[in-house]
Write a protein that holds these residues in place. Structure first.
Motif, PDB file in Angstrom:
ATOM      1  N   ALA A  96       0.798  -1.159  -0.100  1.00 15.57           N
ATOM      2  CA  ALA A  96       0.017   0.008  -0.085  1.00 15.57           C
ATOM      3  C   ALA A  96       0.834   1.386  -0.031  1.00 15.57           C
ATOM      4  O   ALA A  96       1.722   1.425   0.902  1.00 15.57           O
ATOM      5  N   CYS A  97       0.506   2.352  -0.873  1.00 16.36           N
ATOM      6  CA  CYS A  97       0.981   3.551  -0.764  1.00 16.36           C
ATOM      7  C   CYS A  97       0.059   4.361  -0.331  1.00 16.36           C
ATOM      8  O   CYS A  97      -1.052   4.339  -0.199  1.00 16.36           O
ATOM      9  N   ASN A  98       0.630   5.623   0.513  1.00 12.26           N
ATOM     10  CA  ASN A  98      -0.227   6.405   1.416  1.00 12.26           C
ATOM     11  C   ASN A  98      -0.175   7.892   0.905  1.00 12.26           C
ATOM     12  O   ASN A  98      -0.616   8.816   1.369  1.00 12.26           O
ATOM     13  N   GLY A  99       0.004   8.110  -0.592  1.00 11.13           N
ATOM     14  CA  GLY A  99       0.209   9.351  -0.944  1.00 11.13           C
ATOM     15  C   GLY A  99       1.271  10.013  -0.967  1.00 11.13           C
ATOM     16  O   GLY A  99       1.726  10.837  -2.176  1.00 11.13           O
ATOM     17  N   LYS A 119       3.704   8.496  -4.647  1.00 13.29           N
ATOM     18  CA  LYS A 119       4.309   9.697  -5.053  1.00 13.29           C
ATOM     19  C   LYS A 119       5.334   9.418  -6.166  1.00 13.29           C
ATOM     20  O   LYS A 119       5.208  10.158  -7.275  1.00 13.29           O
ATOM     21  N   ARG A 120       6.173   8.472  -6.214  1.00 12.59           N
ATOM     22  CA  ARG A 120       6.974   7.997  -7.125  1.00 12.59           C
ATOM     23  C   ARG A 120       7.508   6.655  -7.077  1.00 12.59           C
ATOM     24  O   ARG A 120       7.692   5.949  -5.976  1.00 12.59           O
ATOM     25  N   VAL A 121       7.650   6.109  -8.417  1.00 15.59           N
ATOM     26  CA  VAL A 121       7.855   4.699  -8.507  1.00 15.59           C
ATOM     27  C   VAL A 121       9.229   4.651  -9.249  1.00 15.59           C
ATOM     28  O   VAL A 121       9.072   5.042 -10.437  1.00 15.59           O
ATOM     29  N   ASP A 122      10.233   4.024  -8.826  1.00 13.77           N
ATOM     30  CA  ASP A 122      11.574   3.810  -9.629  1.00 13.77           C
ATOM     31  C   ASP A 122      11.700   2.365  -9.832  1.00 13.77           C
ATOM     32  O   ASP A 122      11.884   1.623  -8.938  1.00 13.77           O
ATOM     33  N   VAL A 123      11.723   2.012 -11.143  1.00 14.11           N
ATOM     34  CA  VAL A 123      11.974   0.316 -11.363  1.00 14.11           C
ATOM     35  C   VAL A 123      13.350   0.263 -12.068  1.00 14.11           C
ATOM     36  O   VAL A 123      13.497   0.934 -13.206  1.00 14.11           O
ATOM     37  N   THR A 124      14.117  -0.553 -11.731  1.00 11.44           N
ATOM     38  CA  THR A 124      15.482  -0.889 -12.225  1.00 11.44           C
ATOM     39  C   THR A 124      15.390  -2.260 -12.380  1.00 11.44           C
ATOM     40  O   THR A 124      14.940  -3.145 -11.605  1.00 11.44           O
ATOM     41  N   ALA A 134      -2.621   4.631  -8.471  1.00 18.67           N
ATOM     42  CA  ALA A 134      -2.501   6.013  -8.669  1.00 18.67           C
ATOM     43  C   ALA A 134      -0.822   6.399  -8.236  1.00 18.67           C
ATOM     44  O   ALA A 134      -0.160   5.826  -7.471  1.00 18.67           O
ATOM     45  N   VAL A 135      -0.271   7.120  -9.221  1.00 15.32           N
ATOM     46  CA  VAL A 135       0.902   7.438  -9.214  1.00 15.32           C
ATOM     47  C   VAL A 135       1.304   8.865  -9.705  1.00 15.32           C
ATOM     48  O   VAL A 135       0.714   9.308 -10.650  1.00 15.32           O
ATOM     49  N   THR A 148       2.085  -0.652 -15.213  1.00 17.42           N
ATOM     50  CA  THR A 148       0.665  -0.228 -15.642  1.00 17.42           C
ATOM     51  C   THR A 148       0.169   0.636 -14.653  1.00 17.42           C
ATOM     52  O   THR A 148       0.649   0.402 -13.418  1.00 17.42           O
ATOM     53  N   TRP A 149      -0.505   1.698 -15.097  1.00 17.77           N
ATOM     54  CA  TRP A 149      -0.936   2.679 -13.926  1.00 17.77           C
ATOM     55  C   TRP A 149      -2.533   2.925 -14.512  1.00 17.77           C
ATOM     56  O   TRP A 149      -2.928   2.857 -15.288  1.00 17.77           O
ATOM     57  N   LYS A 150      -3.278   3.092 -13.241  1.00 17.74           N
ATOM     58  CA  LYS A 150      -4.915   3.438 -13.584  1.00 17.74           C
ATOM     59  C   LYS A 150      -5.048   4.946 -13.758  1.00 17.74           C
ATOM     60  O   LYS A 150      -5.851   5.215 -14.299  1.00 17.74           O
ATOM     61  N   LYS A 151      -4.454   5.795 -12.740  1.00 14.37           N
ATOM     62  CA  LYS A 151      -4.709   7.206 -12.903  1.00 14.37           C
ATOM     63  C   LYS A 151      -3.239   7.874 -12.255  1.00 14.37           C
ATOM     64  O   LYS A 151      -2.578   7.330 -11.594  1.00 14.37           O
ATOM     65  N   GLY A 152      -3.645   9.038 -12.610  1.00 19.04           N
ATOM     66  CA  GLY A 152      -2.514   9.961 -12.034  1.00 19.04           C
ATOM     67  C   GLY A 152      -2.774  10.221 -10.601  1.00 19.04           C
ATOM     68  O   GLY A 152      -3.742  10.180 -10.016  1.00 19.04           O
ATOM     69  N   ALA A 153      -1.707  10.974  -9.658  1.00 18.23           N
ATOM     70  CA  ALA A 153      -2.087  11.115  -8.545  1.00 18.23           C
ATOM     71  C   ALA A 153      -1.422  12.785  -8.172  1.00 18.23           C
ATOM     72  O   ALA A 153      -0.826  13.235  -9.049  1.00 18.23           O
ATOM     73  N   GLY A 154      -1.949  13.112  -6.927  1.00 18.96           N
ATOM     74  CA  GLY A 154      -1.058  14.426  -6.601  1.00 18.96           C
ATOM     75  C   GLY A 154      -1.856  15.527  -7.577  1.00 18.96           C
ATOM     76  O   GLY A 154      -1.119  16.488  -7.883  1.00 18.96           O
ATOM     77  N   GLY A 155      -3.074  15.456  -7.982  1.00 21.10           N
ATOM     78  CA  GLY A 155      -3.544  16.455  -8.907  1.00 21.10           C
ATOM     79  C   GLY A 155      -3.321  16.258 -10.341  1.00 21.10           C
ATOM     80  O   GLY A 155      -3.659  17.173 -11.198  1.00 21.10           O
ATOM     81  N   ARG A 156      -2.575  15.380 -10.827  1.00 20.51           N
ATOM     82  CA  ARG A 156      -1.960  15.067 -11.972  1.00 20.51           C
ATOM     83  C   ARG A 156      -3.253  14.151 -12.693  1.00 20.51           C
ATOM     84  O   ARG A 156      -3.565  13.186 -11.969  1.00 20.51           O
TER      85      ARG A 156
END
Length: 173
Positions: A96-99, A119-124, A134-135, A148-156
């Protein structure tokens, strides 16, 4: 950390202690922190995080607070940011992410799902499959990673995306 998670960690630790050999150690602090050492593996449950180390892999997970937790007196209550660091190969988990959560994934062939807003996801690494509710920002490097992402977060409406490497895919689901 939620009282339920801390209690479950303590119960697990006590069960492990009952089967532990002479070189294994289990410590439960008065503050509820738990440390388990067995062979080459270590588990530390402290405040709002769980840290796991085993045979060259290392993971730290910051837990989101449960809504029912007390809001008085502890430092973890005032800290609303969190980090999730995933390393290694072949892991399949839902977290779980919390914003404000910043996620770092390094390794190969992991299948990870994140609920809530990151807020941010880094994949290497390579061949990781990451699914996000959401991200705000996604950074992907390496080879053959799928995010894959469903929607933007932080007002994006859409997250900011940076994808370098070979055969990486970042798309809305």
């Amino acid at each position: 950390m939620s009282k339920g998670i801390r209690s479950a960690a303590a119960a697990f630790t006590i069960c492990l202690a009952m089967t532990a050999g002479a070189q294994d150690t289990v410590q439960i602090g008065k503050d509820g922190n738990v440390k388990v050492r067995s062979g080459g593996s270590k588990v530390d449950v402290r405040g709002g995080s769980v840290k796991v180390e085993s045979e060259g892999t290392h993971t730290t997970v910051e837990m989101a607070r449960d809504e029912g937790d007390d809001k008085e007196g502890s430092k973890e209550d005032s800290d609303d940011s969190s980090e999730i660091d995933i390393t290694g190969a072949g892991r399949k988990e839902t977290l779980a992410c919390n914003g404000t959560t910043e996620v770092s994934i390094s390794g190969s062939s992991n299948e990870l799902t994140f609920t809530g807003a990151c807020k941010r996801v880094d994949v290497t690494g390579s061949s990781n499959k990451v699914t996000l509710d959401a991200v705000e920002r996604i950074d992907v490097t390496g080879t053959g990673n799928t995010v894959t992402w469903k929607k933007g977060a932080g007002g994006r409406k859409k997250p900011r995306v940076s994808s370098t490497g070979t055969d990486n895919t970042v798309s809305q689901r």
